[in-house]
Design a protein around this motif. Structure first.
Motif, PDB file in Angstrom:
ATOM      1  N   ALA A 216      -5.110 -10.186  -3.384  1.00  0.00           N
ATOM      2  CA  ALA A 216      -5.112  -8.865  -4.016  1.00  0.00           C
ATOM      3  C   ALA A 216      -3.928  -8.028  -3.544  1.00  0.00           C
ATOM      4  CB  ALA A 216      -6.423  -8.145  -3.724  1.00  0.00           C
ATOM      5  N   GLU A 217      -3.641  -8.077  -2.242  1.00  0.00           N
ATOM      6  CA  GLU A 217      -2.519  -7.316  -1.692  1.00  0.00           C
ATOM      7  C   GLU A 217      -1.195  -7.818  -2.255  1.00  0.00           C
ATOM      8  OE1 GLU A 217      -4.221  -6.243   2.778  1.00  0.00           O
ATOM      9  OE2 GLU A 217      -3.208  -8.160   2.404  1.00  0.00           O
ATOM     10  N   LEU A 218      -1.098  -9.119  -2.412  1.00  0.00           N
ATOM     11  CA  LEU A 218       0.130  -9.737  -2.909  1.00  0.00           C
ATOM     12  C   LEU A 218       0.438  -9.273  -4.329  1.00  0.00           C
ATOM     13  CD1 LEU A 218       2.396 -11.795  -2.415  1.00  0.00           C
ATOM     14  CD2 LEU A 218       0.844 -13.589  -3.204  1.00  0.00           C
ATOM     15  N   LEU A 219      -0.566  -9.315  -5.184  1.00  0.00           N
ATOM     16  CA  LEU A 219      -0.364  -8.904  -6.569  1.00  0.00           C
ATOM     17  C   LEU A 219      -0.013  -7.424  -6.650  1.00  0.00           C
ATOM     18  CD1 LEU A 219      -0.378  -9.759  -9.505  1.00  0.00           C
ATOM     19  CD2 LEU A 219      -2.827  -9.255  -9.591  1.00  0.00           C
ATOM     20  N   TRP A 220      -0.697  -6.592  -5.851  1.00  0.00           N
ATOM     21  CA  TRP A 220      -0.406  -5.162  -5.856  1.00  0.00           C
ATOM     22  C   TRP A 220       1.033  -4.911  -5.416  1.00  0.00           C
ATOM     23  CZ3 TRP A 220       1.333  -1.134  -2.978  1.00  0.00           C
ATOM     24  CH2 TRP A 220       1.045   0.149  -3.436  1.00  0.00           C
ATOM     25  N   TYR A 221       1.471  -5.611  -4.388  1.00  0.00           N
ATOM     26  CA  TYR A 221       2.841  -5.436  -3.880  1.00  0.00           C
ATOM     27  C   TYR A 221       3.865  -5.799  -4.951  1.00  0.00           C
ATOM     28  CZ  TYR A 221       6.698  -5.621  -0.493  1.00  0.00           C
ATOM     29  OH  TYR A 221       7.865  -5.394   0.192  1.00  0.00           O
ATOM     30  N   LEU A 222       3.626  -6.906  -5.643  1.00  0.00           N
ATOM     31  CA  LEU A 222       4.563  -7.355  -6.670  1.00  0.00           C
ATOM     32  C   LEU A 222       4.642  -6.376  -7.840  1.00  0.00           C
ATOM     33  CD1 LEU A 222       3.628 -11.147  -6.718  1.00  0.00           C
ATOM     34  CD2 LEU A 222       5.786 -10.173  -5.910  1.00  0.00           C
ATOM     35  N   GLN A 223       3.599  -5.580  -8.017  1.00  0.00           N
ATOM     36  CA  GLN A 223       3.575  -4.597  -9.099  1.00  0.00           C
ATOM     37  C   GLN A 223       4.007  -3.207  -8.641  1.00  0.00           C
ATOM     38  OE1 GLN A 223      -0.515  -5.050 -10.337  1.00  0.00           O
ATOM     39  NE2 GLN A 223       0.010  -6.591 -11.881  1.00  0.00           N
ATOM     40  N   HIS A 224       4.184  -3.019  -7.326  1.00  0.00           N
ATOM     41  CA  HIS A 224       4.586  -1.719  -6.772  1.00  0.00           C
ATOM     42  C   HIS A 224       5.613  -1.963  -5.663  1.00  0.00           C
ATOM     43  CE1 HIS A 224       0.518  -1.189  -8.429  1.00  0.00           C
ATOM     44  NE2 HIS A 224       0.903   0.031  -8.732  1.00  0.00           N
TER      45      HIS A 224
END
Length: 312
Positions: free
Chosen positions: A278-286
């Motif tokens: 979840a953190e990985l996907l959020w980082y890639l989007q922000h």
């Protein structure tokens, strides 16, 4: 060419832009490649995107003609709203979602401008609405906040440059090329993304199609696009031969963009490897703020390595 990325000075750009008879496009491209001062970005981008012509004798008449064209388009939309009510609602929804943490884009006037430009573009070109169009338009509306017609015409030219890259087939080709390069240049990160089932996901489609306009902070987007718009307009040919002959300012926007995306992943490599799904996907989007001049320099270094190793 030099790989120094100090921003062009206002005096250097002013000398080129204020020429009485003709704007030296070669010099302008070279200066803008290194970044454009905020106060001069709007005027420079119009030349880089082909909205304004180099011949000063044509400037006033062309500007008036383009303003008239946009005014006529607005009047047409008042009589014939164009997009269906469902599509209009979709546009409104996406515009309201755009950068909700920035006051400028939360203003009703700004949102109405974005909606009108998108409706006008879709009405004139009978093309499919993609939510990412809002992200491509946003920086232009910000730069041309005082002139809706300029924002519209620059958006039109940008969409032309992206061309086939916005289609399903074009995006698929870019994704295959990108993942091949990622597997060879950052194999441990590639494996990590694969294991977390994040590799090649929706985040990558957004990255490749919409020039990181959603993921990067706005100042980073503006700086990155200074260099992108300084490339000569060449149609994207997604092939190993095209990438292997890539040269700064003599390549398509999409060619440089693929290597910029790789450079960003390389810069964030260590942080990404420590995140869960979840953190990985959020980082890639922000994505965090970063020095885009250094990112572009590293993008070209990665390209040199790809060619030297004959990866493609």
């Amino acid at each position: 060419m030099s790989r120094s990325f100090e921003s062009a000075s206002e005096s250097e750009l002013a000398e080129v832009l204020e020429s009485e008879t003709h704007v030296d496009m070669e010099k302008l491209l070279s200066l803008c490649w290194h970044g454009i001062p905020d106060l001069m970005r709007g005027e420079a981008w119009k030349y880089l995107l082909g909205v304004t012509r180099p011949e000063k004798s044509e400037e006033l008449s062309r500007s008036k003609r383009m303003e008239q064209e946009y005014s006529e388009l607005e009047r047409t939309l008042q009589v014939n709203p164009g997009p269906t009510s469902e599509l209009v609602r979709c546009i409104k929804t996406e515009v309201k979602r755009y950068r909700p943490d920035e006051d400028f884009f939360c203003e009703a006037r700004t949102q109405q401008r974005m909606e009108r430009i998108l409706r006008g573009y879709l009405h004139r070109h009978s093309t499919e609405f993609l939510p990412g169009m809002v992200h491509l338009l946003g920086p232009l509306v910000y730069v041309y906040h005082g002139n809706e017609a300029d924002a519209y015409h620059c958006f039109y030219e940008l969409m032309n440059r992206l061309g086939g890259g916005l289609t399903f087939a074009g995006c698929k080709r870019q994704t295959v090329t990108f993942m091949t390069l990622l597997r060879h240049t950052l194999p441990d990160l590639y494996q990590y993304l694969e294991e977390d089932q994040v590799a090649g996901g929706q985040w990558l489609t957004s990255w490749l199609q919409f020039l990181l306009a959603r993921e990067l902070p706005l100042p980073c987007v503006l700086r990155l696009w200074d260099s992108y718009f300084s490339l000569r307009y060449i149609v994207w040919q997604p092939s190993p031969a095209a990438l292997s002959t890539f040269h700064p300012r003599e390549a398509s926007l999409q060619e440089l963009h693929i290597f910029v995306c790789l450079a960003i992943l390389e810069a964030c490599h260590e942080e990404l490897m420590e995140l869960d799904d979840a953190e990985l996907l959020w980082y890639l989007q922000h994505l965090p703020a970063m020095d885009m001049g250094k990112v572009i320099t590293q993008a070209m270094n990665i390209k040199d390595d790809v060619v030297a190793r004959s990866i493609l």
